[in-house]
Design a protein around this motif. Structure first.
Motif, PDB file in Angstrom:
ATOM      1  N   GLY A 179       0.776  -1.219   0.129  1.00  0.00           N
ATOM      2  CA  GLY A 179      -0.018   0.033   0.057  1.00  0.00           C
ATOM      3  C   GLY A 179       0.896   1.276  -0.023  1.00  0.00           C
ATOM      4  O   GLY A 179       0.358   2.224  -0.807  1.00  0.00           O
ATOM      5  N   LEU A 180       1.897   1.266   0.777  1.00  0.00           N
ATOM      6  CA  LEU A 180       2.838   2.519   0.956  1.00  0.00           C
ATOM      7  C   LEU A 180       3.532   2.606  -0.508  1.00  0.00           C
ATOM      8  O   LEU A 180       3.663   4.054  -0.906  1.00  0.00           O
ATOM      9  CB  LEU A 180       3.688   2.308   2.181  1.00  0.00           C
ATOM     10  CG  LEU A 180       3.080   2.566   3.503  1.00  0.00           C
ATOM     11  CD1 LEU A 180       3.922   2.232   4.619  1.00  0.00           C
ATOM     12  CD2 LEU A 180       2.473   4.024   3.590  1.00  0.00           C
ATOM     13  N   LEU A 181       3.912   1.565  -1.184  1.00  0.00           N
ATOM     14  CA  LEU A 181       4.505   1.845  -2.282  1.00  0.00           C
ATOM     15  C   LEU A 181       3.571   2.235  -3.387  1.00  0.00           C
ATOM     16  O   LEU A 181       3.983   2.890  -4.160  1.00  0.00           O
ATOM     17  CB  LEU A 181       5.313   0.597  -2.670  1.00  0.00           C
ATOM     18  CG  LEU A 181       6.664   0.388  -2.047  1.00  0.00           C
ATOM     19  CD1 LEU A 181       7.101  -1.140  -2.341  1.00  0.00           C
ATOM     20  CD2 LEU A 181       7.836   1.170  -2.197  1.00  0.00           C
ATOM     21  N   ALA A 182       2.314   1.598  -3.461  1.00  0.00           N
ATOM     22  CA  ALA A 182       1.134   2.154  -4.142  1.00  0.00           C
ATOM     23  C   ALA A 182       1.062   3.474  -4.231  1.00  0.00           C
ATOM     24  O   ALA A 182       0.808   4.297  -5.161  1.00  0.00           O
ATOM     25  CB  ALA A 182       0.147   1.435  -4.231  1.00  0.00           C
ATOM     26  N   GLU A 183       0.900   4.314  -2.980  1.00  0.00           N
ATOM     27  CA  GLU A 183       1.039   5.703  -2.978  1.00  0.00           C
ATOM     28  C   GLU A 183       2.151   6.492  -3.874  1.00  0.00           C
ATOM     29  O   GLU A 183       1.674   7.470  -4.382  1.00  0.00           O
ATOM     30  CB  GLU A 183       0.970   6.027  -1.533  1.00  0.00           C
ATOM     31  CG  GLU A 183      -0.309   5.709  -0.871  1.00  0.00           C
ATOM     32  CD  GLU A 183      -0.231   6.463   0.439  1.00  0.00           C
ATOM     33  OE1 GLU A 183      -0.052   7.475   0.466  1.00  0.00           O
ATOM     34  OE2 GLU A 183      -1.157   5.744   1.389  1.00  0.00           O
ATOM     35  N   ARG A 184       3.125   5.886  -3.781  1.00  0.00           N
ATOM     36  CA  ARG A 184       4.248   6.359  -4.787  1.00  0.00           C
ATOM     37  C   ARG A 184       4.001   6.139  -6.090  1.00  0.00           C
ATOM     38  O   ARG A 184       4.925   6.767  -6.911  1.00  0.00           O
ATOM     39  CB  ARG A 184       5.420   5.971  -4.251  1.00  0.00           C
ATOM     40  CG  ARG A 184       5.870   6.401  -2.679  1.00  0.00           C
ATOM     41  CD  ARG A 184       6.209   7.803  -2.835  1.00  0.00           C
ATOM     42  NE  ARG A 184       6.579   8.475  -1.401  1.00  0.00           N
ATOM     43  CZ  ARG A 184       5.948   9.089  -0.431  1.00  0.00           C
ATOM     44  NH1 ARG A 184       4.270   9.173  -0.908  1.00  0.00           N
ATOM     45  NH2 ARG A 184       6.302   9.487   0.550  1.00  0.00           N
ATOM     46  N   ARG A 230      13.983   0.920  -1.941  1.00  0.00           N
ATOM     47  CA  ARG A 230      13.246   0.567  -3.132  1.00  0.00           C
ATOM     48  C   ARG A 230      13.083   1.719  -4.251  1.00  0.00           C
ATOM     49  O   ARG A 230      13.096   1.614  -5.392  1.00  0.00           O
ATOM     50  CB  ARG A 230      12.100  -0.307  -2.671  1.00  0.00           C
ATOM     51  CG  ARG A 230      11.064  -0.675  -4.030  1.00  0.00           C
ATOM     52  CD  ARG A 230      11.823  -1.847  -4.877  1.00  0.00           C
ATOM     53  NE  ARG A 230      12.284  -2.931  -3.669  1.00  0.00           N
ATOM     54  CZ  ARG A 230      11.776  -4.089  -3.603  1.00  0.00           C
ATOM     55  NH1 ARG A 230      10.587  -4.304  -4.097  1.00  0.00           N
ATOM     56  NH2 ARG A 230      12.481  -4.743  -2.761  1.00  0.00           N
ATOM     57  N   ILE A 231      12.721   2.809  -3.588  1.00  0.00           N
ATOM     58  CA  ILE A 231      12.463   3.950  -4.420  1.00  0.00           C
ATOM     59  C   ILE A 231      13.698   4.450  -5.286  1.00  0.00           C
ATOM     60  O   ILE A 231      13.656   4.936  -6.332  1.00  0.00           O
ATOM     61  CB  ILE A 231      11.848   5.227  -3.697  1.00  0.00           C
ATOM     62  CG1 ILE A 231      10.323   4.925  -3.304  1.00  0.00           C
ATOM     63  CG2 ILE A 231      11.738   6.547  -4.316  1.00  0.00           C
ATOM     64  CD1 ILE A 231       9.756   5.866  -2.166  1.00  0.00           C
ATOM     65  N   ARG A 232      14.917   4.527  -4.437  1.00  0.00           N
ATOM     66  CA  ARG A 232      16.107   4.855  -5.237  1.00  0.00           C
ATOM     67  C   ARG A 232      16.293   3.820  -6.317  1.00  0.00           C
ATOM     68  O   ARG A 232      16.921   4.152  -7.201  1.00  0.00           O
ATOM     69  CB  ARG A 232      17.178   4.753  -4.182  1.00  0.00           C
ATOM     70  CG  ARG A 232      17.209   5.814  -3.014  1.00  0.00           C
ATOM     71  CD  ARG A 232      18.631   5.853  -2.280  1.00  0.00           C
ATOM     72  NE  ARG A 232      18.883   4.564  -1.601  1.00  0.00           N
ATOM     73  CZ  ARG A 232      18.542   4.771  -0.173  1.00  0.00           C
ATOM     74  NH1 ARG A 232      17.998   5.912   0.230  1.00  0.00           N
ATOM     75  NH2 ARG A 232      18.950   3.352   0.351  1.00  0.00           N
ATOM     76  N   GLN A 233      16.042   2.568  -6.007  1.00  0.00           N
ATOM     77  CA  GLN A 233      16.026   1.635  -6.871  1.00  0.00           C
ATOM     78  C   GLN A 233      15.331   1.748  -8.313  1.00  0.00           C
ATOM     79  O   GLN A 233      15.951   1.746  -9.331  1.00  0.00           O
ATOM     80  CB  GLN A 233      15.930   0.207  -6.448  1.00  0.00           C
ATOM     81  CG  GLN A 233      16.116  -1.101  -7.597  1.00  0.00           C
ATOM     82  CD  GLN A 233      15.561  -2.360  -6.772  1.00  0.00           C
ATOM     83  OE1 GLN A 233      15.537  -2.509  -5.664  1.00  0.00           O
ATOM     84  NE2 GLN A 233      14.955  -3.236  -7.675  1.00  0.00           N
TER      85      GLN A 233
END
Length: 238
Positions: A179-184, A230-233
């Motif tokens: 869920g938190l990654l989906a928000e990004r 993960r976002i940096r990746q």
């Protein structure tokens, strides 16, 4: 095509009601993926009988390493464009899939979370919903502090799977991570309509109680750190 990803572990008590409710929501081309970590409680025969009766059900061997790896295994085998996450002991309402799919008509929506009625093992209502219990709503920091991403109430677009998988070993809960990654990655929609009977009983893996303050802080720190990595990746790969 939609897929339903279920992680299974000795769920004989409630699995028949859950499977029946899911199948009522599926079309002929859809699928129910059940990743089985253990079925030694007698549920093995139940699952095999359902598989023989309905080709939409696919049984796969789980990794045997706990809840999060088991859900990840189920997700990896899904072929549908929209993927629903399911526990082994709840009951879907007949309009669940249709209502959730309406929200995905917006191509920017990556994740949908719906409300659910909290019931006991016999489906007796508690007069509380998951949205009331978790004070549900969108917001990265809000959901980092108090998670309202409840897996059995979630569906995601297939396109984000390659972004959220694999789930890091130190992340203890799959639904908050997704869920938190989906928000990004796009829009997240919270539907107020109750589309599930959410069982709370003595056999639940996830408890209604909290851990110690120290353990809660530690878990959130690992979650935040892994999300940043993960976002940096993603940025490095784009």
């Amino acid at each position: 095509m939609i897929s339903v990803a279920m992680a299974f572990y000795n769920g004989k008590t409630y699995i028949e009601a859950q499977i029946e409710s899911i199948l009522k929501n599926l079309e002929e081309e859809d699928e129910l993926i059940i990743s089985i970590d253990d079925a030694s409680d007698g549920s093995d025969q139940i699952l095999k009988e359902y598989r023989q009766m309905d080709p939409r059900i696919r049984l796969i061997r789980g990794p045997g390493k706990g809840v999060v790896p088991n859900f990840q295994n189920a997700l990896k085998h899904c072929r549908g464009e929209i993927i629903f996450i399911a526990d082994q002991d709840d009951v879907w309402k007949e309009e669940k899939a249709a209502e959730v799919l309406k929200a995905f008509q917006d191509p920017e929506v990556m994740c949908v979370v719906h409300n659910a009625e909290i019931v006991d093992g016999s489906l007796k209502p508690s007069r509380e919903t998951t949205f009331q219990w978790r004070e549900s709503g969108i917001g990265f920091w809000k959901n980092m502090k108090k998670n309202s991403y409840i897996g059995c109430c979630m569906a995601i677009r297939r396109t984000i799977l390659k972004k959220v998988l694999p789930i890091p070993r130190r992340v203890w809960i799959h639904d908050q991570w997704i869920g938190l990654l989906a928000e990004r990655l796009g829009k997240v929609v919270f539907l107020k309509k109750t589309l599930l009977l959410y069982r709370r009983h003595g056999e639940n893996v996830t408890e209604l109680t909290h851990g110690t303050i120290g353990s809660m802080i530690k878990k959130r720190w690992f979650m935040y750190r892994e999300i940043k990595k993960r976002i940096r990746q993603w940025k490095a790969e784009s």
